[in-house]
Design a protein around this motif. Structure first.
Motif, short mmCIF file in Angstrom:
data_model
loop_
_atom_site.label_atom_id
_atom_site.label_comp_id
_atom_site.label_asym_id
_atom_site.label_seq_id
_atom_site.Cartn_x
_atom_site.Cartn_y
_atom_site.Cartn_z
N SER A 1 -21.20 -12.79 -90.78
CA SER A 1 -21.79 -13.87 -91.57
C SER A 1 -22.11 -13.42 -92.99
O SER A 1 -22.28 -14.25 -93.90
N LYS A 2 -22.15 -12.11 -93.23
CA LYS A 2 -22.47 -11.58 -94.55
C LYS A 2 -21.23 -11.42 -95.43
O LYS A 2 -21.33 -11.02 -96.59
N TYR A 3 -20.07 -11.71 -94.86
CA TYR A 3 -18.81 -11.59 -95.61
C TYR A 3 -18.25 -12.97 -95.93
O TYR A 3 -18.39 -13.91 -95.13
N ASP A 4 -17.62 -13.09 -97.07
CA ASP A 4 -16.87 -14.30 -97.37
C ASP A 4 -15.63 -14.35 -96.49
O ASP A 4 -15.09 -13.31 -96.09
N GLY A 5 -15.15 -15.55 -96.23
CA GLY A 5 -14.00 -15.69 -95.36
C GLY A 5 -12.78 -14.95 -95.87
O GLY A 5 -12.03 -14.35 -95.09
N LYS A 6 -12.57 -14.96 -97.18
CA LYS A 6 -11.39 -14.30 -97.76
C LYS A 6 -11.41 -12.79 -97.58
O LYS A 6 -10.37 -12.13 -97.73
N ASP A 7 -12.57 -12.24 -97.27
CA ASP A 7 -12.69 -10.79 -97.10
C ASP A 7 -12.54 -10.37 -95.63
O ASP A 7 -12.65 -9.18 -95.32
N ILE A 8 -12.29 -11.32 -94.75
CA ILE A 8 -12.15 -11.03 -93.31
C ILE A 8 -10.69 -11.16 -92.91
O ILE A 8 -10.03 -12.15 -93.23
N ALA A 9 -10.17 -10.17 -92.23
CA ALA A 9 -8.81 -10.21 -91.70
C ALA A 9 -8.88 -10.06 -90.19
O ALA A 9 -9.58 -9.18 -89.68
N VAL A 10 -8.17 -10.92 -89.48
CA VAL A 10 -8.13 -10.85 -88.02
C VAL A 10 -6.68 -10.67 -87.59
O VAL A 10 -5.79 -11.38 -88.05
N THR B 1 -7.03 -16.65 -82.95
CA THR B 1 -7.23 -16.02 -84.26
C THR B 1 -6.90 -16.98 -85.40
O THR B 1 -7.57 -16.97 -86.44
N LYS B 2 -5.87 -17.81 -85.22
CA LYS B 2 -5.52 -18.78 -86.26
C LYS B 2 -6.63 -19.82 -86.44
O LYS B 2 -6.96 -20.20 -87.56
N LYS B 3 -7.18 -20.28 -85.33
CA LYS B 3 -8.27 -21.26 -85.40
C LYS B 3 -9.50 -20.64 -86.03
O LYS B 3 -10.18 -21.27 -86.87
N PHE B 4 -9.81 -19.44 -85.65
CA PHE B 4 -10.94 -18.70 -86.24
C PHE B 4 -10.76 -18.59 -87.75
O PHE B 4 -11.68 -18.86 -88.52
N ALA B 5 -9.56 -18.22 -88.18
CA ALA B 5 -9.30 -18.03 -89.60
C ALA B 5 -9.32 -19.35 -90.37
O ALA B 5 -9.82 -19.41 -91.50
N SER B 6 -8.81 -20.41 -89.77
CA SER B 6 -8.77 -21.70 -90.47
C SER B 6 -10.17 -22.27 -90.70
O SER B 6 -10.45 -22.86 -91.74
N ILE B 7 -11.06 -22.08 -89.73
CA ILE B 7 -12.42 -22.61 -89.87
C ILE B 7 -13.24 -21.79 -90.86
O ILE B 7 -14.00 -22.34 -91.67
N LEU B 8 -13.05 -20.48 -90.86
CA LEU B 8 -13.86 -19.60 -91.71
C LEU B 8 -13.16 -19.21 -93.01
O LEU B 8 -13.70 -18.43 -93.79
N SER B 9 -11.96 -19.76 -93.24
CA SER B 9 -11.17 -19.42 -94.44
C SER B 9 -10.84 -17.94 -94.50
O SER B 9 -10.79 -17.34 -95.59
N ALA B 10 -10.61 -17.35 -93.35
CA ALA B 10 -10.22 -15.95 -93.27
C ALA B 10 -8.70 -15.83 -93.24
O ALA B 10 -7.99 -16.83 -93.30
N LYS B 11 -8.20 -14.60 -93.15
CA LYS B 11 -6.77 -14.34 -93.13
C LYS B 11 -6.39 -13.84 -91.75
O LYS B 11 -6.97 -12.87 -91.25
N SER B 12 -5.40 -14.50 -91.13
CA SER B 12 -4.97 -14.08 -89.79
C SER B 12 -3.57 -13.51 -89.85
O SER B 12 -2.71 -13.97 -90.62
N TYR B 13 -3.34 -12.51 -89.01
CA TYR B 13 -2.02 -11.88 -88.88
C TYR B 13 -1.66 -11.86 -87.40
O TYR B 13 -2.27 -11.15 -86.60
N THR B 14 -0.67 -12.67 -87.03
CA THR B 14 -0.25 -12.74 -85.64
C THR B 14 1.19 -12.23 -85.52
O THR B 14 1.96 -12.27 -86.48
#
Length: 297
Positions: free
Chosen positions: A105-114, A125-138
């Motif tokens: 929660s202390k990180y911006d979404g763009k700084d999180i990679a899953v 992982t895609k759903k997690f990334a889309s909601i939090l604006s993170a980056k997913s690699y599948t």
């Protein structure tokens, strides 16, 4: 968030979690006494403050491991079932999801990679990334994604989540190279080299992965004060990977037919001698010694 903070949180979680006796002690207890203490797993967790009801936890199989255990995961194991499967403590899983949510929660979404290579983790992982604006690699993780600035898909996150330390070893290695914290889901047989924070759980099951990322996404939003738990509109099913059973069956049939087809070479070459049995073809005298190859016109 420094790695030192991750280690401190891990020690707190392990210190507060309820642990079970060693397997030898469990087997030594008479069956009547064990069943009289807790008639079911639901009764064991009755009254516990969990993120979701215990029935949902149990149905997802989030607490089920494999029949194997690694030295790194020994301290996280709760007990061993009669069928040989290792079992995690659901209360420990619940607490570690809470701790992970506070960290992320202390990180911006763009700084999180899953990262997740296995199929069952793609949709979660895609759903997690889309909601939090993170980056997913599948799927296959392209080497150099985190370490090569000239790579086409170069990205330098501040924190990384991997679903399996073995399957996602390339991403784990690159995260360790650039010295960024790594959270990993880990089964009973996982190795934890270069992992900073672990959620010990079933990281192979489709429903288990969906539940983990559902809770992690919801709790991160709650920690950010962006919404309440009741206000989280997504469902667990939204995080669950859809599988076309008919396609999987067709693929397995094709693989089997390819392996057993008439054109497949056997171990010793050719289709074998008399009776269709495979084996090395021998030429020469009656002694069975191998002679020169026959000339073909």
């Amino acid at each position: 968030m420094a790695k030192k903070d991750l280690n401190e949180i891990e020690e707190k979680v392990l210190g507060n979690a309820e642990t079970a006796p060693e397997q030898d002690d469990i087997q030594a207890v008479p069956k009547e006494k064990k069943e009289s203490k807790f008639d079911s797993e639901e009764e064991f967790y009755k009254g516990k403050d969990l993120l979701i009801d215990i029935e949902t936890y149990l149905k997802s199989g989030i607490h089920i491991g494999t029949k194997f255990k690694s030295g790194d995961m020994h301290r996280y194991l709760f007990k061993k079932r009669r069928d040989g499967l290792m079992v995690f403590n659901i209360e420990t899983i619940d607490k570690r999801i809470r701790m992970a949510a506070k960290l992320f929660s202390k990180y911006d979404g763009k700084d999180i990679a899953v990262v997740c290579r296995k199929l069952y983790g793609h949709q979660p992982t895609k759903k997690f990334a889309s909601i939090l604006s993170a980056k997913s690699y599948t799927g296959r993780f392209i080497p150099g994604t985190f370490t090569n600035p000239e790579a086409r898909n170069f990205h330098e996150p501040k924190v990384v989540i991997v679903c399996d330390p073995l399957a996602d070893a390339q991403a784990l290695k690159e995260a360790a190279t650039i010295r960024i914290p790594v959270l990993s889901l880990a089964g009973s047989d996982s190795l934890l080299a270069d992992v900073d924070f672990t959620i010990p759980a079933n990281n192979k099951g489709r429903k288990s992965l969906a539940l983990i990322f559902y809770l992690l996404t919801r709790e991160i939003l709650v920690e950010r004060k962006e919404m309440s738990r009741d206000g989280f509109s997504a469902k667990i099913e939204d995080f669950e990977q859809e599988i076309d059973e008919s396609q999987l069956e067709d693929k397995s049939k094709r693989r089997f037919s390819d392996r057993s087809g008439p054109g497949v070479k056997r171990r010793f070459g050719g289709k074998g001698g008399k009776g269709g049995k495979g084996g090395p073809r021998r030429t020469g005298g009656s002694s069975g010694t191998r002679g020169p190859p026959r000339r073909r016109d």
